[in-house]
Motif scaffolding. Structure first.
Motif, short mmCIF file in Angstrom:
data_model
loop_
_atom_site.label_atom_id
_atom_site.label_comp_id
_atom_site.label_asym_id
_atom_site.label_seq_id
_atom_site.Cartn_x
_atom_site.Cartn_y
_atom_site.Cartn_z
N ALA A 25 0.72 -1.41 0.04
CA ALA A 25 0.17 -0.06 -0.10
C ALA A 25 0.84 1.38 0.05
CB ALA A 25 -1.03 0.06 1.12
N GLU A 26 2.14 1.27 0.40
CA GLU A 26 3.18 2.40 0.58
C GLU A 26 4.04 2.39 -0.60
OE1 GLU A 26 4.68 2.85 4.46
OE2 GLU A 26 3.05 2.12 5.24
N ARG A 27 3.92 1.53 -1.54
CA ARG A 27 4.96 1.43 -2.70
C ARG A 27 4.42 2.75 -3.59
NH1 ARG A 27 7.89 -3.11 -3.22
NH2 ARG A 27 7.67 -4.51 -1.57
N HIS A 28 5.52 3.25 -4.25
CA HIS A 28 5.33 4.37 -5.06
C HIS A 28 6.47 4.57 -5.96
CE1 HIS A 28 7.94 6.98 -3.08
NE2 HIS A 28 7.61 6.49 -1.83
N GLY A 29 6.45 5.62 -6.94
CA GLY A 29 7.62 5.67 -7.86
C GLY A 29 7.70 5.04 -9.04
N SER A 30 8.70 5.47 -9.96
CA SER A 30 8.97 4.98 -11.31
C SER A 30 10.31 4.71 -11.68
CB SER A 30 8.29 5.97 -12.15
OG SER A 30 9.03 7.19 -12.18
N LEU A 31 10.48 3.82 -12.64
CA LEU A 31 11.89 3.55 -13.10
C LEU A 31 12.53 4.72 -13.56
CD1 LEU A 31 10.86 0.28 -15.13
CD2 LEU A 31 11.95 0.20 -12.95
N ARG A 32 11.79 5.52 -14.06
CA ARG A 32 12.51 6.95 -14.54
C ARG A 32 13.37 7.45 -13.36
NH1 ARG A 32 8.74 11.53 -17.17
NH2 ARG A 32 7.92 11.32 -14.99
N SER A 33 12.70 7.47 -12.29
CA SER A 33 13.38 8.09 -10.89
C SER A 33 14.71 7.33 -10.64
CB SER A 33 12.28 8.02 -9.59
OG SER A 33 12.22 6.77 -9.50
N GLN A 34 14.84 5.88 -11.01
CA GLN A 34 15.95 5.08 -10.84
C GLN A 34 17.00 5.55 -11.71
OE1 GLN A 34 16.20 2.96 -8.23
NE2 GLN A 34 14.26 3.36 -7.66
N PHE A 35 16.78 5.89 -13.00
CA PHE A 35 17.54 6.36 -13.92
C PHE A 35 18.27 7.79 -13.45
CE2 PHE A 35 18.96 9.15 -17.49
CZ PHE A 35 19.56 8.57 -18.02
N THR A 36 17.28 8.72 -13.09
CA THR A 36 17.67 10.11 -12.69
C THR A 36 18.56 10.23 -11.55
OG1 THR A 36 15.45 10.42 -11.71
CG2 THR A 36 15.70 11.17 -14.02
N LEU A 37 18.17 9.46 -10.33
CA LEU A 37 18.90 9.17 -9.17
C LEU A 37 20.16 8.75 -9.51
CD1 LEU A 37 18.91 9.43 -6.24
CD2 LEU A 37 18.38 7.00 -6.06
N TRP A 38 20.55 7.76 -10.37
CA TRP A 38 22.06 7.29 -10.35
C TRP A 38 22.72 8.10 -11.27
CZ3 TRP A 38 23.52 5.05 -6.47
CH2 TRP A 38 22.65 4.43 -5.68
N PHE A 39 22.03 8.46 -12.52
CA PHE A 39 22.69 9.59 -13.52
C PHE A 39 23.01 10.69 -12.71
CE2 PHE A 39 22.33 12.98 -16.61
CZ PHE A 39 23.28 12.41 -17.60
N GLY A 40 22.03 11.26 -11.74
CA GLY A 40 22.54 12.52 -11.15
C GLY A 40 23.50 12.41 -10.03
N LEU A 229 9.54 0.76 -4.98
CA LEU A 229 8.76 0.75 -6.23
C LEU A 229 7.86 -0.54 -5.80
CD1 LEU A 229 11.70 0.72 -8.84
CD2 LEU A 229 9.92 2.45 -8.34
N PRO A 230 6.92 -0.57 -6.83
CA PRO A 230 5.65 -1.72 -6.51
C PRO A 230 6.39 -2.90 -6.72
CG PRO A 230 4.97 0.54 -7.94
CD PRO A 230 6.25 0.50 -7.61
N LYS A 231 5.88 -3.82 -6.20
CA LYS A 231 6.28 -5.33 -6.46
C LYS A 231 6.19 -5.70 -7.72
CE LYS A 231 3.93 -6.90 -3.11
NZ LYS A 231 3.48 -7.96 -2.16
N SER A 232 5.21 -5.09 -8.51
CA SER A 232 5.25 -5.85 -9.87
C SER A 232 6.17 -5.02 -10.82
CB SER A 232 3.46 -5.07 -10.25
OG SER A 232 3.54 -3.70 -10.37
N THR A 233 6.98 -4.33 -10.37
CA THR A 233 7.77 -3.67 -11.16
C THR A 233 8.94 -4.70 -11.87
OG1 THR A 233 7.88 -1.58 -10.21
CG2 THR A 233 9.70 -1.87 -11.43
N SER A 234 9.20 -4.81 -13.03
CA SER A 234 9.82 -5.90 -13.84
C SER A 234 11.38 -5.58 -12.99
CB SER A 234 9.90 -5.61 -15.21
OG SER A 234 10.91 -6.38 -15.74
#
Length: 478
Positions: A25-40, A229-234
């Motif tokens: 119920a508390e999962r959130h966020g997107s894969l794009r934020s994973q890219f920007t976090l580690w890129f930045g 990230l949601p558990k359903s995230t690939s």
């Protein structure tokens, strides 16, 4: 109905969770934020310094860039495989070490991870302090203290703030490095730089080791920033989001460091911040570059501070058989770790480059075996089938100590010693290999193979399916 309400409620700016499992119920966020976090996080001055070391320590331009790229790819694979565990387990990275080492045994790598955070933070704080001192026209000591206070605030706010910083840092860093490359290469032909090549195995493998160690050192905390990230995230998509962000960001920054060291020579080594800002001449552009340097270091140092809280909390809760720590305790740990790293930065700010190089390479001895054991266990032995509640129970499935995991880890550290070449220690076989340090390769292959062989026929502790706390007494498959 209650779960729906939780999902739709406006999230708090201050993170509530620590090392406990993140419910669906508390999962959130997107894969794009994973890219920007580690890129930045990688578009920053310390990565520039690491790239420059490949030239400062004897390499050429062409093969240094190629070697750094190969190291990014190899180390990035290890790092991103850890990151892909986050959405599936919903836990900070080092908690999963309790499967391989036992609830108490996991304290061994956790203590070493804490040392890593402090060391990286101290090195980055030196460079950030130089930028802030120039930006605000204050002394280095005051600048370091200001930087530490901001890190404490941001790390205390937690996960969402850190990802927001990653988005900002990725945009600011991209614009800044476009400008820096254009300024640095103005009047210099690409062909001239590319023609600077004198291949030697030692220099080439040094470049590979520098970037591989940079990436592998992220492994102990990368899942900390993907666990919401949601558990359903690939898992595959998570892997590529993290991998592409960290590899591209680090390679851009390190390539700039190679070019800067080759073109500037002594004007760059030891004067990294001043040289970079000097490319912007004076006035507003110089101020923006100082701000960019400080922002880049703020992002990664906040990651280190936040990760240190996860590690210290894992140690404390493992000993005390608890699932989480209070908010006040979390803030206290942030203040403690940032204070220690800042004190080291103040004490060692005048001998940064050489000490940081040796520290970075020496870290491989302790973290390549841990990464190998963790990844082999997760992907090849247990095959992602963890009993998450048992990770918090010293009397449960994984026990207090796992003799096999600890023994393989110790052997993984010891087997590297003959091949190590750092300022701290040089192994007896290094000269026979022409001065080439191949310890990190040995540290991945040997313990990974040993752990797999030692555990492939002893899988009584592996559940048939992943067991999650939300299952409420039943087994829930991933």
């Amino acid at each position: 109905m209650a779960r729906t309400a939780t999902r739709t409620a406006k999230p708090s700016l201050v993170e509530r969770r620590s090392i406990d499992y993140i419910p669906d119920a508390e999962r959130h966020g997107s894969l794009r934020s994973q890219f920007t976090l580690w890129f930045g996080a990688n578009l920053q001055i310390t990565a520039v310094v690491v790239g420059a070391l490949a030239v400062v320590l004897g390499g050429d331009v062409f093969w240094s860039v190629i070697g750094l790229l190969i190291g990014q790819l190899l180390g990035g694979v290890v790092m991103a495989l850890h990151g892909a565990q986050g959405p599936q387990l919903g836990l900070p990275q080092m908690i999963s070490s309790r499967v391989q080492f036992g609830v108490y045994g996991a304290i061994i790598p956790l203590v070493l991870v804490c040392v890593m955070y402090v060391g990286f933070s101290a090195g980055g704080t030196v460079l950030a302090g130089q930028a802030i001192a120039e930006l605000l026209n204050v002394g280095n000591t005051s600048a370091i203290l200001i930087f530490a206070a901001i890190v404490i605030l941001l790390a205390g706010l937690g996960y969402r703030t850190i990802h927001a910083m990653g988005r900002v840092a990725s945009v600011v860093g991209t614009l800044a490095f476009l400008y820096l490359f254009a300024s640095l290469l103005h009047g210099h032909a690409w062909a001239t730089l590319a023609a600077n090549r004198h291949f030697t195995p030692a220099s080439f493998l040094l470049a590979v080791s520098l970037s591989a160690s940079w990436q592998i050192a992220y492994g102990p905390y990368v899942a900390d920033y993907s666990r919401y990230l949601p558990k359903s995230t690939s898992p595959l998509k998570t892997f590529f989001a993290v991998f592409s962000g960290t590899v591209v960001g680090a390679q851009v920054a390190m390539t700039f460091g190679v070019f800067a060291a080759a073109l500037a020579g002594d004007r760059f080594a030891g004067h990294e911040v001043a040289f970079v800002v000097g490319l912007g001449a004076t006035g507003a552009i110089a101020g923006v570059l100082y701000l960019t340097i400080a922002l880049g270091k703020l992002t990664i140092t906040t990651l280190n501070a936040y990760g240190s809280v996860m590690s210290v909390a894992a140690i404390i809760t493992g000993i005390g058989q608890r699932r989480e720590i209070s908010g006040c305790t979390r803030i206290a740990f942030v203040i403690l770790t940032v204070s220690v790293s800042s004190a080291i930065a103040l004490a060692g700010q005048h001998a940064f480059l050489k000490a940081f190089s040796s520290f970075l390479l020496f870290l491989l001895i302790f973290f390549t075996p841990w990464s190998a054991i963790n990844l082999v266990d997760y992907y090849c032995v247990t095959r992602e089938r963890y009993d998450v509640p048992a990770l918090f129970d010293a009397n449960g499935r994984y026990g207090r100590w796992n003799g096999v995991g600890i023994a393989v880890y110790v052997l993984g550290v010891l087997v590297q010693l003959p091949f190590v070449a750092t300022g701290f220690y040089t192994g007896p076989w290094v000269d026979r290999l022409g001065g080439v340090d191949i310890s990190w390769i040995v540290g991945i292959v040997v313990p990974g193979a040993l752990y797999y062989c030692a555990t492939r026929f002893a899988r009584s502790n592996v559940p048939e399916q992943m067991i999650l706390p939300e299952a409420a007494g039943s087994i829930e498959a991933r």
